[in-house]
Design an enzyme around this catalytic site. Structure first.
Site, PDB file in Angstrom:
ATOM      1  N   GLY A  51       0.931  -1.453  -0.215  1.00 21.21           N
ATOM      2  CA  GLY A  51       0.128   0.103  -0.370  1.00 21.21           C
ATOM      3  C   GLY A  51       0.579   0.926   0.076  1.00 21.21           C
ATOM      4  N   GLN A  52      -0.033   2.488  -0.318  1.00 22.32           N
ATOM      5  CA  GLN A  52       0.829   3.744  -0.458  1.00 22.32           C
ATOM      6  C   GLN A  52       1.081   4.405   1.805  1.00 22.32           C
ATOM      7  OE1 GLN A  52       1.960   5.776  -2.993  1.00 22.32           O
ATOM      8  NE2 GLN A  52       1.272   4.703  -4.338  1.00 22.32           N
ATOM      9  N   THR A  54      -0.576   6.144   4.810  1.00 20.46           N
ATOM     10  CA  THR A  54      -2.719   6.482   6.013  1.00 20.46           C
ATOM     11  C   THR A  54      -1.702   7.217   7.004  1.00 20.46           C
ATOM     12  OG1 THR A  54      -3.837   5.012   5.882  1.00 20.46           O
ATOM     13  CG2 THR A  54      -2.152   3.798   6.902  1.00 20.46           C
ATOM     14  N   GLY A 118      -3.230  -2.628   4.621  1.00 23.74           N
ATOM     15  CA  GLY A 118      -2.362  -3.346   3.933  1.00 23.74           C
ATOM     16  C   GLY A 118      -1.923  -4.524   4.942  1.00 23.74           C
ATOM     17  N   GLY A 129      -2.379  -5.415   8.458  1.00 27.34           N
ATOM     18  CA  GLY A 129      -3.825  -5.566   8.432  1.00 27.34           C
ATOM     19  C   GLY A 129      -4.541  -4.884   8.241  1.00 27.34           C
ATOM     20  N   ALA A 131      -7.296  -0.744   9.394  1.00 27.90           N
ATOM     21  CA  ALA A 131      -7.280  -0.052  10.745  1.00 27.90           C
ATOM     22  C   ALA A 131      -8.646   1.140   9.999  1.00 27.90           C
ATOM     23  CB  ALA A 131      -5.937   1.326  10.046  1.00 27.90           C
ATOM     24  N   CYS A 147      -3.496   6.493   1.062  1.00 24.47           N
ATOM     25  CA  CYS A 147      -3.785   5.506   0.178  1.00 24.47           C
ATOM     26  C   CYS A 147      -3.561   5.393  -1.103  1.00 24.47           C
ATOM     27  CB  CYS A 147      -4.908   4.368  -0.066  1.00 24.47           C
ATOM     28  SG  CYS A 147      -5.215   4.195   1.470  1.00 24.47           S
TER      29      CYS A 147
END
Length: 194
Positions: A51-52, A54, A118, A129, A131, A147
């Site tokens: 992922g990006q 967060t 993520g 995991g 959020a 994200c």
């Protein structure tokens, strides 16, 4: 999480960990730093999940599924969809429509994101995991492209009248996670959950 995963044996029992973090922006392995717009005094920490970028902070429930996905014969997409579905089911139990998205993992109500995902799989086991925004200040999300998405609205479970505390969200979400991830759930008394 990393230590638990590295030390797992073939028969190590799967676990779900719940917690909340102090304010922090996290960057996934493939994150583009240009999505961090104005972090201010909030630390920016690269981590080893997908992922990006967060934000994590007080009032956000972190759900860490520490699962032997190889043993469970559970692919990454199925794990993501199971996490999403648990939040969708919790929302539905409160009369709120929510959905996961294949193109942008997480859970959305209308167009607002209420949960982000993520993960990392190592040695056939998952960590990191989900959020879930429970009852938090969402202002820090305005300092990033959450994200990797510009102008993404963020909503909380409290906004949707689903849960107003981390403890309540964890208690209410757990049976849905056990169901969607095919986990055996040994429920502790509520007095033991802090």
């Amino acid at each position: 999480m990393q230590g638990f995963t590295a030390g797992r044996l073939a028969n190590t029992v799967d676990e779900l960990w719940f917690c909340e973090h102090p304010p922090v922006f996290t960057l996934g392995l493939a994150a583009d730093r240009s999505h961090v717009l104005a972090p201010g005094d909030i630390p920016v920490v690269p981590i080893d999940r997908g992922g990006q970028v967060t934000y994590h902070g007080p009032g956000q429930l972190m759900v860490y599924p520490l699962l032997n996905v190889k043993r469970k014969k559970l692919g990454v997409r199925a794990l993501v969809m199971g996490l999403e579905q648990a939040v969708v089911d919790l929302a539905a139990a409160h009369g709120v429509a929510a959905t996961g998205r294949r193109d942008a993992p997480g859970v959305y109500s209308d167009s607002a994101k209420i949960a982000s995902i993520g993960l990392r799989i190592r040695r056939g086991c998952s960590y990191h995991g989900m959020a879930v925004n429970v009852d938090m200040d969402t202002e820090p999300f305005g300092r990033i492209n959450p994200c990797g998405m510009e102008n993404l609205p963020i909503r909380t479970l409290r906004d949707l009248n689903i849960a107003d505390s981390i403890k309540r969200a964890a208690i209410d979400l757990t049976p849905y996670l056990a169901d969607t991830l095919s986990l055996e759930w040994l429920s502790p008394p509520e007095s033991e959950i802090h």
